[in-house]
Each structure stands twice: as C-alpha cells, then as structure tokens.
Write a protein that holds these residues in place. Structure first.
Motif, mmCIF file in Angstrom:
data_model
loop_
_atom_site.group_PDB
_atom_site.id
_atom_site.type_symbol
_atom_site.label_atom_id
_atom_site.label_comp_id
_atom_site.label_asym_id
_atom_site.label_seq_id
_atom_site.Cartn_x
_atom_site.Cartn_y
_atom_site.Cartn_z
ATOM 1 N N VAL A 1 0.853 -1.188 0.000
ATOM 2 C CA VAL A 1 0.000 0.000 0.000
ATOM 3 C C VAL A 1 0.891 1.240 0.000
ATOM 4 C CG1 VAL A 1 -1.830 1.259 1.188
ATOM 5 C CG2 VAL A 1 -1.784 -1.239 1.275
ATOM 6 N N ARG B 1 -2.660 0.926 -4.199
ATOM 7 C CA ARG B 1 -2.497 -0.458 -3.755
ATOM 8 C C ARG B 1 -1.950 -1.272 -4.921
ATOM 9 N NH1 ARG B 1 -5.491 -0.743 1.014
ATOM 10 N NH2 ARG B 1 -7.223 0.772 1.154
ATOM 11 N N GLN C 1 -8.845 3.823 -1.755
ATOM 12 C CA GLN C 1 -7.757 4.533 -2.415
ATOM 13 C C GLN C 1 -8.188 5.950 -2.777
ATOM 14 O OE1 GLN C 1 -5.752 2.313 -5.466
ATOM 15 N NE2 GLN C 1 -5.191 4.145 -6.616
ATOM 16 N N VAL D 1 -4.649 6.932 1.660
ATOM 17 C CA VAL D 1 -4.178 5.828 0.826
ATOM 18 C C VAL D 1 -4.027 6.342 -0.608
ATOM 19 C CG1 VAL D 1 -4.725 3.565 -0.129
ATOM 20 C CG2 VAL D 1 -5.246 4.068 2.272
#
Length: 440
Positions: free
Chosen positions: A291, A388, A367, A385
């Motif tokens: 991540v 990924r 995300q 985030v």
C-alpha cells in the motif's frame, strides 16, 4: 553467593525435551556437597554433576540402549556443565535478563507443544517429581544461553550477495529451494529385451488408462488394478519429491501442472509411467500486497494532553478535507521523523510491518481517500491511501531463503568454534577425583 542454589538446575541442550517427556529425575539429597570444578568466577557442584549424570542415564535407558556407569559419563557431562556455566556468566555480564512475562510466554508455548494447558503442564511436572519453580528456572537459563549465542555467534556471521547467488545457481541450492510434489504413479512395464510389438502393446495399455483418467476414473483404484509399480497397493502414492530430484522432462513438466493434473504416458527405461500431482508445496510465486500511504502523526506531550492532541489532529483532518495540501501540513505538524520531511509519505509498504490499529484503518480506507483521525500506541494519526498493488516477491523470497540456509549452516560451524574459544580462554580448575586437571 549461594552457588549451590544458583547452579543446581544448570541448563543443558535438548534436556527440556526429555524433561517434558518425564525422563528427568531429581538428584538425591546429599548431606555433603563439594566443588567439582572452578569455572572463572563460578563453580560446578557435585550435586549438579550427579543430577545431570542421572538424567543422562535415564534418557539413554529410555532409548533402549545399554546405560554406561556413572564413572564413564562423569567427565563428558562435567565438560558440558562447564561450557554451559561459561555461557551463563557471559549472559550475566552482558546484562541479559529474561522478564517474567517472557518466561510465562515460553512456559505457555512449551505446554502448548505438549498439548497441555499450563496447569496441566504443572501437574505433569509434579507427577514426574519435578518442581515447577525449578523447571521455570531451567527454562529461563536456556533462554539466556540462547540469547548469548545469538548475540555472540550471529555477529560473527557474514553472508555476501555473491554467496547467495552462487548457492541459488548450485545444484544443492536448486535442490533445497525447489518446489515439492506429492506424486502418485501408474507403471505399465516393458521387459528389458522387449521387442517393438511388446513396447507398442504397453503403450496402448498406458494410453487406455490415461483416457480413463481423463474421463474421471479413480487414479488410486487403477493403480491398484493395473500398475506394476512397487507403490501400486498404496494407490501409486510415491510421497513427496522435489522437482530437482525428478529426471527430465518430469522436472520441467510438473512445474507447469496444477494439483490433480495427470501426465500423459511417458516412456522410461522401466516402461510407460503416468504421474498425478496430488499436492504441492514450496517454489510458488511469492506475491506481496503493498500500500502506498502517507500520514500525519501528532503525539501527546507534557505541554499538550490527550484531548488537545486529539483536537489538533481533528483540526488538521478538517483543513485537509477543506482543500489544504496534505504534504505541507505533514511537513509542518507531523511528529514522525521518518516521513515528515517527505510530506508524511511512507512510500509503498507491506501492511504486515505496521501496528494493528494503523493496518486496520488503512485496509478500510478506499484509495484516494482520507481516514478519520485514529489512535495508535504512537499517538494520533490521519492517513491517506495513495495506491495499492500486488508485487511479485518471488526473487526476493528465494534470496531470503538462500540467506537463511547459508546463515544457519555458518551458525552451526561458528557456534562450535565459539564454544571452543570461550572454553580455551576461561580459567577452569577441575577437582573431580580421577579427572584430568585443567587450569587456564
């Protein structure tokens, strides 16, 4: 210093296994004890030696081997006690301490390995005449010796990148790190002097079996009924085989097949063979989820209590949501020295290395979105985030496996060298009657 109490349960390699199987015995109470060896700043007592000799005899007897008399074992056992004593002294000088929590965890692990609860384990020791407190002390000392060895021996071991590459390229390396297959076989034999007709008939028989297998026939039943292999009565089960142990073209062919697949009949010197993969392990592609994340960390301090810290990170969250730049706020406010100057960016990271609270929030945050403020043992966070991905880590995993194999190999060699070194450098005076005297 009460040396008798201090060393009455001196550690020994692999004794725990015997102890927990009930083979240990308490030393007989002696009215008079005496020193049998002076070891640097400590001593070994006769009672310790007698107890260890008795335990060794018990272990030998349990194996069904003739038990030598105590006089034959004494010198070798005494030497073992001396080397262990030296390691314990090194641990004491190095400040190695085993906490009660660590000791409790170790006892719990040992009990679990013996399929017992701690209470059951304690009761089993009592039935065997072993004091629970003595057993705990013995475990603690073995833990000290283990840590001493890791510190003193591990630091002597160096494995170069070239050694890893050479190992991976070697036949031994390929053998140890190759994937393994659980195989079953059906063999249709051909005599050593078979003519073309016999070979053709065997080929037809093997092909007929292969067609039945493709239509769902049971491999094991066909092996029992048709195979000439020595494993036929076991349904053709050959057990586990490493890919590197198989002759061409099976080594390459099986690597492309899945569990449950069956090979076409292959001609071998003994006849036509059909293989089935019933299971496989090792050698698989190592994929690691990563991540890309950035965060801001704010910690409570003597001038900012918990509530004010929480309020500050909430304020930062609100400002980012309102459009302010995450990276600039991280540079100004984040108290994570490893990422603050990079705008809070932790780059691509394996979630398994993160604390559970951070990992859980990160996994639930979509995300491109911001998490709400949350707390970990380090303070209050807000994270974003950025991406990924799944990374093929096969090469790195194989290199790490090779590194582990090489380090373990060198560790065993270095351990013996180091033990001889500390024994040679120590002052040891043996006072056991009939034993060779040694002073260094």
């Amino acid at each position: 210093m009460n040396v008798k109490t201090k060393l009455s349960d001196c550690l020994r390699p692999l004794l725990l296994g015997a102890l927990f199987l009930g083979t240990a015995a308490n030393a007989a109470v002696q009215s008079i004890d005496k020193v049998v060896a002076i070891v640097d700043n400590d001593v070994v007592m006769q009672s310790q030696l007698d107890q260890r000799v008795h335990e060794v005899q018990q272990t030998i007897a349990k194996r069904g081997t003739a038990v030598p008399p105590a006089s034959v074992l004494e010198q070798q056992v005494l030497e073992r006690l001396i080397v262990e004593n030296l390691q314990l002294q090194i641990g004491e000088r190095s400040g190695i301490r085993i906490t009660d929590e660590e000791l409790n965890q170790a006892v719990g692990t040992i009990a679990q390995r013996n399929n017992m609860s701690v209470d059951q384990f304690r009761a089993a020791l009592t039935r065997d005449g072993v004091s629970y407190d003595d057993a705990r002390e013995q475990i603690r000392r073995e833990m000290v010796i283990s840590r001493v060895r890791q510190r003193r021996v591990a630091e002597r071991i160096q494995v170069s990148e070239q050694e890893v590459k050479n190992f991976l390229a070697s036949d031994l390396g390929k053998m140890q790190l190759s994937e393994e297959f659980r195989l079953a076989n059906i063999l249709i034999p051909t005599p050593e002097s078979a003519n073309s007709d016999a070979i053709q008939n065997a080929a037809k028989q093997a092909d007929a079996i292969y067609q039945q297998l493709k239509q769902g026939a049971d491999f094991g039943q066909l092996a029992i009924a048709k195979s000439a292999s020595e494993t036929a009565l076991e349904g053709g089960d050959m057990g586990w085989r490493k890919a590197a142990q198989l002759p061409p073209p099976f080594d390459r062919l099986l690597s492309t097949m899945a569990v449950g697949d069956v090979t076409q009949p292959m001609r071998t010197p003994g006849g036509f063979i059909i293989l089935k993969i019933t299971d496989k392990r090792g050698g698989e592609t190592q994929v690691r989820d990563e991540v890309h994340v950035r965060h801001i960390l704010v910690k409570p301090s003597p001038i900012r209590d918990e509530e004010k810290t929480k309020a500050l990170v909430q304020s930062l969250y609100t400002r980012i949501e309102a459009g302010e730049d995450f990276g600039e706020l991280a540079k100004s406010y984040s108290e994570d020295p490893g990422s603050a100057l990079n705008g809070g960016d932790l780059n691509w990271i394996d979630p398994s290395v993160l604390v559970p609270e951070f990992r859980e929030v990160m996994s639930k945050t979509p995300q491109g979105q911001l998490s709400k403020p949350f707390k970990t043992q380090y303070g209050w966070h807000v994270l974003e985030v950025l991406g990924r991905r799944a990374t093929d880590n096969t090469t790195q995993a194989r290199e790490q496996q090779a590194m582990t194999v090489l380090r373990n190999r060198k560790y065993d060699e270095e351990l013996q060298t180091w033990l001889r070194q500390i024994r040679d450098e120590a002052y040891v005076e043996i006072k056991l009657p009939g034993a060779n005297q040694a002073a260094q």
